[in-house]
Scaffold this motif. Structure first.
Motif: not given
Lengths: 492, 492
Positions: A97-98, A100-102, A104-105, A108, A110, A119, A184, A213, A324, B146, B150, B341, B344-345, B352
């Motif tokens: 997860s660490a 994955a988190f890095d 996925l962060e 973010r 745009p 998504f 989730m 995760q 969302g 959205v 998140l 974290r 997120m998990m 939203m």
């Protein structure tokens, strides 16, 4: 209509859906004529026409002019290039997860081209219509509604969901449905409901990183089962693992598996459900992409073959209608009481404005039309992007030919490290989901999941070409480095 | 205004709030005159008037005609009847949730008088205004909104929350705030962020049953610390327990403790925070009732005294603005990355539509006026219901005199079993929250929490009288039974 009862035409459509699934009506078979059906069931012609129209809308039958309604052929079998990977049979602790988190962060921003995102493009969804539905629903809100059904979910939404299941030939128990904060939460609650820390859970290989995760968070151990890119979970391997280990649960995606896009056939789903029932192992079924099949008909969930409440079916609106809004659900079979307790303990309830907006939108009736448009847009883009990948990536790259959804899974040539590719791509403003995220033992080092669900984003094509160039450069430099080391070794 | 910066008048109000909290300005002190302040701070008179107006709205100062602004006296100290209970010092496994679940489920029926409920009457909240705010906000929604924020939450809502903290003299770190599915999720995530299964967590006695459920779900062990019905956690006892055990965290409600209604003084909050910092033990602060103080000023959270990010402050809008919207948050100090974290998990994100509706409502500015009305209504009803209880319940019943909120905590005479009272009351269509829910060792068998947050419900008074009659009858029959056994024992 109370208690999930179907209209006459819905009941007829549901019966025919089951007949098609069970092979009583085969592809190419003509449905009984309207007159025949009227006589046999004692219903009016308009009821029959409505029922056949529903089957047509669901992609199960087609009209042949001046002839009648025919069961549509199955979608053609797919032969994607990557082979099923053979995972280790041992149980593993999970700590992905660490990483994955890095990763996925980092996606973010745009400004970054979102090929690593989970998504599809938010512009694909009827957000304005949903908002208007929300306005109408909230205008009718009675104050007591905000708390009475807090934990289990809004009764109207639950009833609408239950009708959709019934229309797909999946009858649910009256109180089996719990509304959740997206799929989730549903998956997490179901997993916790049937496991204790230290238990073994079988997951697919590759698997959706959220499953990893969840296992990590609940201190569960993973055993991975091979998943074929076209046919899904390899049942023979699964059977062997069930004999080898004491297994608390399986977490699978029989429909449009993430990341592979595999769809298990109805026959194999039935075998899966029966196999697990024999072993007394609950199946947590993640079906969030089930509505996004590319052509043919909606693949039934494994839940359709569940006779004793052993399947906990989880899904949501986040990928097909309302990102969302965070509205998902679990049809939790005989584990529903425990899921409900955990829901009360972890988040108490799900947003009422979100639930009511979606319930209102569903009742007004535009959902199936939206889904048809969405499937069309995603499928066209998936094929287009796949051709781009074939042209842009180095020779030796294999890419799946998924049965729907909006992912492509790439196996890069053995010299190309996908994590390094991810890093260089991020530096160029492009995110990806590297293969190491999709396995407890970080096995898929040359693999990559690409999100191609952004049909209108002009940045996608240049980004795919850039990724291809980076992959080629990485392959070349790695080959050179390996060659150099070999030459160096020879000289010493 | 970006990054949580305050307006000039807000900054001035914030500085004065701190000065009052730290005792530099004492109750009865006159604030510096407008002219003085203009000169000293180099600001305009209207800035000073706005600042003083804010302090007045927050209940910190009052106007004395033709004299000026004065620091308001502290609310009078309260002397509720029940005494602090002395819990066992040992660590205990927790298994209260099955009981809690059954009892809470039984209160869902809208036909039942909701004295066991956790929520005040939904008619007390501006649900129509919120819905209209939601309509406006959703009309302006850009599709990318959205999904981009998140997990951490909508930037506008987070900014508004941060400004409210700053106005209360609690400066937060820029990225310390995570929006959650109600305070329940915030508390659960914070607890999991700082513990591992088997760890010891100190909770209050009595404590909110959700804390017990969270400990049970995460396989944590509970140590209970005595909590005074007026002054909150008994710090001397806490210090002893910290020396006795290796403690992973404390989960306390320093403001309007549930079920007691206790409020710790600022001085004791500061001591608490310093004590825990010395022991390196994180404080999970549940502050969901902080806005519902009956009179005087908003009590500061313990977080106001946190210097090194050791306090994880959790709150929500569910009890003071928007029940059913499921919007809460954590200001998680130095544990924010881990909380994020876990968020997120477990649920990926928060609705939203709910977030945007609340953000829009807050920006438009009616929140503080609504809170004043709500506090007034709840406080009047709490006093009224308390007098009803004093008249209706058997002699020997003690009842708290809380500093706000909408609960009363009753200690019944020793012969009266509160769980049996709960059962008989349910049979009469009245729910209650029996005391056994509020302790890991089910100690509070003669205690009862009553929700008196239903000022306009005509069923409340008859229900309180019925409860009183049942309690009297139970006391009489129990006394008789005990007497009978005693007589029987003598005869044998």
């Amino acid at each position: 209509m109370a208690n999930g009862e179907l209209n006459r035409h819905e009941q007829l459509a549901s019966d025919l859906t089951q007949a098609i699934r069970e092979g009583l009506l085969k592809p190419g078979d003509r449905l009984p004529s309207v007159r025949e059906t009227c006589q046999r069931r004692g219903v009016s012609p308009s009821t029959v026409f409505q029922a056949y129209g529903l089957l047509q809308a669901h992609g199960l039958v087609e009209v042949r002019p001046r002839s009648g309604f025919y069961v549509r052929p199955q979608p053609r079998p797919l032969r994607p290039a990557p082979q099923a990977a053979v995972p280790k049979p041992e149980a593993m602790d999970v700590s992905v997860s660490a990483l994955a988190f890095d990763i996925l962060e980092s996606t973010r921003d745009p400004g970054v081209v979102p090929l690593g995102s989970a998504f599809p493009a938010p512009t694909l969804f009827p957000l304005d219509e949903l908002a208007r539905a929300g306005t109408r629903a909230m205008r009718r809100l009675r104050p007591e509604q905000v708390t009475t059904a807090l934990t289990i979910g809004d009764p109207g939404l639950r009833e609408t969901l239950r009708r959709r299941y019934a229309l797909q030939g999946v009858p649910l128990q009256p109180d089996e449905l719990v509304v959740t904060n997206g799929a989730m939460e549903a998956l997490n609650l179901c997993l916790q409901a049937v496991t204790r820390p230290g238990d073994i859970v079988i997951i697919e290989s590759p698997t959706f990183y959220a499953a990893l995760q969840a296992l990590e968070r609940l201190k569960l151990r993973a055993v991975e089962v091979a998943t074929d890119p076209a046919e899904g979970v390899v049942l023979e391997d699964l059977e062997r693992l069930l004999d080898l280990h004491t297994v608390a649960a399986c977490w699978f995606m029989p429909n449009l598996q993430n990341p592979l896009g595999a769809v298990m056939s109805p026959k194999r789903k039935r075998q899966l459900v029966e196999l697990l029932a024999r072993h007394g192992v609950p199946l947590i079924e993640d079906d969030v992409y089930g509505e996004l099949y590319a052509d043919g008909r909606r693949p039934p969930p494994a839940k359709a073959f569940d006779k004793d409440g052993n399947v906990l079916h989880c899904a949501s609106f986040s990928k097909c209608l309302a990102p969302g809004y965070r509205v998902g659900w679990a049809a939790a079979g005989r584990h529903v009481a425990q899921v409900l307790r955990l829901k009360m303990m972890t988040s108490l309830g799900t947003s009422m404005p979100s639930q009511l907006a979606i319930a209102e939108y569903l009742v007004q009736g535009g959902y199936d039309r939206h889904l048809r448009n969405l499937r069309g847009a995603l499928s066209a883009e998936q094929h287009r992007a796949r051709r781009m990948v074939e042209h842009s990536f180095p020779a030796g790259t294999r890419v799946t030919l998924p049965a729907g959804g909006y992912f492509l899974w790439l196996e890069l040539p053995p010299h190309v490290d996908a994590l390094e590719l991810h890093r260089r791509a991020m530096a160029a403003g492009i995110s990806t989901a590297p293969g190491v995220l999709f396995s407890a033992d970080r096995r898929f080092v040359h693999h990559l999941r690409l999100n191609v669900g952004h049909p209108c984003d002009p940045r996608v094509d240049p980004a795919l070409r850039t990724l291809g160039r980076i992959a080629s450069a990485l392959g070349a430099s790695q080959r050179q480095a390996t060659g150099g080391r070999r030459r160096g070794a020879g000289a010493s």
